[in-house]
Scaffold this motif. Structure first.
Motif, PDB file in Angstrom:
ATOM      1  N   GLU A 151     -20.533  58.501 173.838  1.00 31.69           N
ATOM      2  CA  GLU A 151     -19.929  58.629 175.036  1.00 31.69           C
ATOM      3  C   GLU A 151     -20.730  59.968 175.683  1.00 31.69           C
ATOM      4  O   GLU A 151     -21.397  59.997 176.853  1.00 31.69           O
ATOM      5  N   GLU A 152     -21.188  60.917 175.018  1.00 32.45           N
ATOM      6  CA  GLU A 152     -21.954  62.330 175.161  1.00 32.45           C
ATOM      7  C   GLU A 152     -23.142  62.019 175.711  1.00 32.45           C
ATOM      8  O   GLU A 152     -23.866  62.542 176.538  1.00 32.45           O
ATOM      9  N   ALA A 153     -23.826  60.812 175.171  1.00 30.61           N
ATOM     10  CA  ALA A 153     -25.365  60.358 175.643  1.00 30.61           C
ATOM     11  C   ALA A 153     -25.097  59.326 176.576  1.00 30.61           C
ATOM     12  O   ALA A 153     -26.291  58.750 177.129  1.00 30.61           O
ATOM     13  N   GLY A 154     -23.980  59.330 177.339  1.00 27.86           N
ATOM     14  CA  GLY A 154     -23.866  58.538 178.659  1.00 27.86           C
ATOM     15  C   GLY A 154     -23.412  57.174 178.434  1.00 27.86           C
ATOM     16  O   GLY A 154     -23.348  56.269 179.320  1.00 27.86           O
ATOM     17  N   TYR A 155     -22.844  56.541 177.190  1.00 27.64           N
ATOM     18  CA  TYR A 155     -22.198  55.397 177.023  1.00 27.64           C
ATOM     19  C   TYR A 155     -20.828  55.325 177.402  1.00 27.64           C
ATOM     20  O   TYR A 155     -20.192  56.378 177.376  1.00 27.64           O
ATOM     21  N   VAL A 156     -20.449  54.054 177.910  1.00 25.40           N
ATOM     22  CA  VAL A 156     -19.071  53.848 178.424  1.00 25.40           C
ATOM     23  C   VAL A 156     -18.492  52.656 177.596  1.00 25.40           C
ATOM     24  O   VAL A 156     -19.091  51.904 177.372  1.00 25.40           O
ATOM     25  N   VAL A 157     -17.163  53.022 177.241  1.00 22.22           N
ATOM     26  CA  VAL A 157     -16.445  52.041 176.380  1.00 22.22           C
ATOM     27  C   VAL A 157     -16.063  50.895 177.322  1.00 22.22           C
ATOM     28  O   VAL A 157     -15.634  51.069 178.439  1.00 22.22           O
ATOM     29  N   GLY A 173     -12.665  46.322 163.046  1.00 20.56           N
ATOM     30  CA  GLY A 173     -12.529  46.621 164.358  1.00 20.56           C
ATOM     31  C   GLY A 173     -13.620  47.528 164.798  1.00 20.56           C
ATOM     32  O   GLY A 173     -14.021  48.569 164.073  1.00 20.56           O
ATOM     33  N   VAL A 174     -14.240  47.227 165.868  1.00 14.30           N
ATOM     34  CA  VAL A 174     -15.301  47.972 166.516  1.00 14.30           C
ATOM     35  C   VAL A 174     -15.017  48.374 167.938  1.00 14.30           C
ATOM     36  O   VAL A 174     -14.346  47.537 168.659  1.00 14.30           O
ATOM     37  N   THR A 175     -15.665  49.571 168.455  1.00 17.49           N
ATOM     38  CA  THR A 175     -15.617  49.717 169.932  1.00 17.49           C
ATOM     39  C   THR A 175     -17.052  49.486 170.353  1.00 17.49           C
ATOM     40  O   THR A 175     -17.795  49.828 170.047  1.00 17.49           O
ATOM     41  N   LEU A 176     -16.711  48.697 171.780  1.00 19.45           N
ATOM     42  CA  LEU A 176     -18.270  48.078 172.336  1.00 19.45           C
ATOM     43  C   LEU A 176     -18.391  49.181 173.180  1.00 19.45           C
ATOM     44  O   LEU A 176     -17.653  49.655 174.319  1.00 19.45           O
ATOM     45  N   LEU A 177     -19.616  49.721 173.406  1.00 18.05           N
ATOM     46  CA  LEU A 177     -20.262  50.795 174.343  1.00 18.05           C
ATOM     47  C   LEU A 177     -21.337  50.193 175.079  1.00 18.05           C
ATOM     48  O   LEU A 177     -22.124  49.526 174.449  1.00 18.05           O
ATOM     49  N   GLU A 178     -21.422  50.531 176.423  1.00 18.17           N
ATOM     50  CA  GLU A 178     -22.875  50.157 176.908  1.00 18.17           C
ATOM     51  C   GLU A 178     -23.171  51.263 177.953  1.00 18.17           C
ATOM     52  O   GLU A 178     -22.412  52.141 178.438  1.00 18.17           O
TER      53      GLU A 178
END
Length: 184
Positions: A151-157, A173-178
Motif C-alpha cells: 500500500e505504501e508503494a501505491g497499491y490498492v486493495v 487466503g490472499v489479499t488482492l492488490l493492484e
C-alpha cells in the motif's frame, strides 16, 4: 538483456536487471530459501525453506518471466521476482490488462536499502512497456506488514481470495492488490 536503472527509491548502488535463465535456478532457490528464513526469524508465516526447488523456477522460466537484479552489472544477486501474464489461481480469468508480480525477494546480505521497491518499480516498468495498464499482486491475508508495504508503494486493495490453491497443494487466503501504471 541487461537493463540498468537507477531507482526512484535510490538504493545506495545502481541495480542491473536481467532475465533469469536455466543457469540461475540454484541462485533463485537460494534467494527464496534465504527470504523464507528471514521471514521465519521475524515471526512472519509465509514462506518455508525448501518449499520451492529448481523445478518450480524452471517451470516459471518457461511459462513467464523471472528476473534477477544484481548490485551493478556483473555484481552479486540483490534480488529477483517472477512476472506472470495471467494468474487464474488468485484472480480468476481476466482480460489481458495486467502483469502479476510473484515471489518478490531480496538478498538481505547484498541488496542496498530500497532494493525491494526498485525491483517492484522495474516490474511495473516492464508491465507498462508491454502495454498493460495494471500491476497486480497478492499477499497472505494474515500478513499485515507486507500488505502495508505494498500500500505504501501505491497499491490498492481490490479484493480477497479466501481459498487460493497455492504452492505445495496448500489452500490459503490472499489479499488482492493492484496499481494503475503510467503508459511506458
Amino acid at each position: 538483456m541487461t537493463h540498468t536503472s537507477p531507482s526512484l527509491t535510490k538504493p545506495s548502488s545502481e541495480l542491473s536487471f536481467r532475465r533469469a535463465g536455466e543457469s540461475d535456478l540454484a541462485e533463485l532457490v537460494r534467494l527464496r530459501d534465504d527470504a523464507a528464513r528471514w521471514q521465519i526469524e521475524r515471526g512472519i508465516e509465509q514462506w518455508k525453506p525448501g518449499e520451492l526447488g529448481p523445478e518450480h523456477f524452471g517451470v516459471r522460466l518457461r511459462a513467464g518471466e523471472v528476473w534477477i537484479a544484481t548490485a551493478g552489472p556483473g555484481g552479486p544477486s540483490a534480488g529477483a521476482w517472477e512476472l506472470w501474464w495471467d494468474d487464474e489461481p488468485a484472480w480468476g480469468v481476466q482480460p489481458p490488462v495486467a502483469g502479476y508480480v510473484h515471489r518478490l525477494m531480496t538478498d538481505r546480505r547484498t541488496a542496498p536499502p530500497g532494493t525491494g521497491r526498485a525491483l517492484l518499480a522495474e516490474a511495473e516498468r516492464r508491465i507498462a512497456a508491454s502495454g498493460r495498464p495494471l500491476c497486480r499482486l497478492d499477499c497472505l491475508t494474515s500478513n499485515a506488514r507486507l500488505r502495508r508495504y505494498y500500500e505504501e508503494a501505491g497499491y490498492v486493495v481490490v479484493g480477497e481470495q479466501v481459498g487460493k490453491n497455492g504452492d505445495g497443494g496448500r489452500t490459503y487466503g490472499v489479499t488482492l492488490l493492484e496499481k494503475r501504471l503510467r503508459a511506458g
